[in-house]
Design a protein around this motif. Sequence first.
Motif, PDB file in Angstrom:
ATOM      1  N   ASP A 172      -7.250  -0.738  -2.150  1.00 19.59           N
ATOM      2  CA  ASP A 172      -7.573  -0.526  -0.739  1.00 19.59           C
ATOM      3  C   ASP A 172      -7.377  -1.784   0.113  1.00 19.59           C
ATOM      4  O   ASP A 172      -7.448  -1.712   1.329  1.00 19.59           O
ATOM      5  CB  ASP A 172      -9.015  -0.021  -0.613  1.00 19.59           C
ATOM      6  CG  ASP A 172      -9.172   0.979   0.514  1.00 19.59           C
ATOM      7  OD1 ASP A 172      -8.190   1.681   0.841  1.00 19.59           O
ATOM      8  OD2 ASP A 172     -10.282   1.058   1.064  1.00 19.59           O
TER       9      ASP A 172
ATOM     10  N   ILE B 142      -3.839   8.858   7.566  1.00 17.33           N
ATOM     11  CA  ILE B 142      -4.127   9.563   6.313  1.00 17.33           C
ATOM     12  C   ILE B 142      -5.393  10.397   6.478  1.00 17.33           C
ATOM     13  O   ILE B 142      -5.433  11.576   6.114  1.00 17.33           O
ATOM     14  CB  ILE B 142      -4.267   8.553   5.152  1.00 17.33           C
ATOM     15  CG1 ILE B 142      -2.896   7.974   4.798  1.00 17.33           C
ATOM     16  CG2 ILE B 142      -4.921   9.194   3.928  1.00 17.33           C
ATOM     17  CD1 ILE B 142      -2.945   6.769   3.862  1.00 17.33           C
ATOM     18  N   LYS B 143      -6.427   9.793   7.042  1.00 16.08           N
ATOM     19  CA  LYS B 143      -7.699  10.507   7.249  1.00 16.08           C
ATOM     20  C   LYS B 143      -7.522  11.665   8.222  1.00 16.08           C
ATOM     21  O   LYS B 143      -8.025  12.764   7.994  1.00 16.08           O
ATOM     22  CB  LYS B 143      -8.758   9.528   7.761  1.00 16.08           C
ATOM     23  CG  LYS B 143     -10.133  10.124   7.885  1.00 16.08           C
ATOM     24  CD  LYS B 143     -11.138   9.067   8.308  1.00 16.08           C
ATOM     25  CE  LYS B 143     -12.522   9.685   8.405  1.00 16.08           C
ATOM     26  NZ  LYS B 143     -13.535   8.697   8.765  1.00 16.08           N
TER      27      LYS B 143
ATOM     28  N   THR C 262      -6.357   9.200   0.023  1.00 16.46           N
ATOM     29  CA  THR C 262      -6.168   7.753   0.120  1.00 16.46           C
ATOM     30  C   THR C 262      -5.634   7.233  -1.212  1.00 16.46           C
ATOM     31  O   THR C 262      -5.684   7.928  -2.237  1.00 16.46           O
ATOM     32  CB  THR C 262      -7.496   7.043   0.426  1.00 16.46           C
ATOM     33  OG1 THR C 262      -8.383   7.247  -0.680  1.00 16.46           O
ATOM     34  CG2 THR C 262      -8.124   7.556   1.715  1.00 16.46           C
TER      35      THR C 262
ATOM     36  N   TYR D 203       0.826  -1.209   0.000  1.00 13.37           N
ATOM     37  CA  TYR D 203       0.000   0.000   0.000  1.00 13.37           C
ATOM     38  C   TYR D 203       0.864   1.264   0.000  1.00 13.37           C
ATOM     39  O   TYR D 203       0.644   2.177  -0.792  1.00 13.37           O
ATOM     40  CB  TYR D 203      -0.932  -0.026   1.213  1.00 13.37           C
ATOM     41  CG  TYR D 203      -1.984   1.054   1.226  1.00 13.37           C
ATOM     42  CD1 TYR D 203      -3.257   0.805   0.722  1.00 13.37           C
ATOM     43  CD2 TYR D 203      -1.727   2.321   1.750  1.00 13.37           C
ATOM     44  CE1 TYR D 203      -4.243   1.787   0.735  1.00 13.37           C
ATOM     45  CE2 TYR D 203      -2.704   3.299   1.762  1.00 13.37           C
ATOM     46  CZ  TYR D 203      -3.950   3.030   1.257  1.00 13.37           C
ATOM     47  OH  TYR D 203      -4.923   3.999   1.263  1.00 13.37           O
TER      48      TYR D 203
ATOM     49  N   LYS E 189      -4.260   4.166   7.315  1.00 21.59           N
ATOM     50  CA  LYS E 189      -5.450   4.826   6.757  1.00 21.59           C
ATOM     51  C   LYS E 189      -6.046   5.808   7.759  1.00 21.59           C
ATOM     52  O   LYS E 189      -6.544   6.865   7.379  1.00 21.59           O
ATOM     53  CB  LYS E 189      -6.474   3.782   6.315  1.00 21.59           C
ATOM     54  CG  LYS E 189      -6.017   3.012   5.088  1.00 21.59           C
ATOM     55  CD  LYS E 189      -6.921   1.838   4.775  1.00 21.59           C
ATOM     56  CE  LYS E 189      -6.319   0.982   3.686  1.00 21.59           C
ATOM     57  NZ  LYS E 189      -7.080  -0.235   3.445  1.00 21.59           N
TER      58      LYS E 189
END
Length: 159
Positions: free
Chosen positions: A74, A95-96, A102, A16, A92
């Motif tokens: 994802d 990141i948020k 994303t 990822y 994640k």
Amino acid sequence: MSETKRTTIVLFSADYDKVMAAYIIANGAAAYDHEVTIFHTFWGLNALRKEELIPVKKGFLEKIFGKMMPRGADKMSISQMNFAGMGPKMMKHVIKKHNAMTLPQLIDMAEEQEIKLVACTMTMDLLGLQQEELMDGIEYAGVAAYLGDAQDGNVNLFI
């Protein structure tokens, strides 16, 4: 008159974080008016896989490969500190929290910026992936097509 600048990326990884880095660089290069090609080969093809199961006829080994590989960007694990799947969830979350894009959003942006997304046909054959299982609107080619793009490249990366 300025010459067109080209950036090419061979995306070999299905991690990822590495795929995310490739797409950040690609989108940045496109924003600076580079013509950009991302050549997805081997595990990098997983970034182009559709998340839903697409019923296609496959042999036994191809079915096994399909089940073992992540279905879509994802679903990829991270290269370090995966922690049985907790690592991607933590990444994640960060990141948020920082309002960063994303990986699926970066891929969408690449399409909007007309970055050439190429699936390696030889690897598709080896892994038993079929066009129906990959995103719409991408290109299919072999290594010769990548080399044609890369030979005039200002930036050539292998990730």
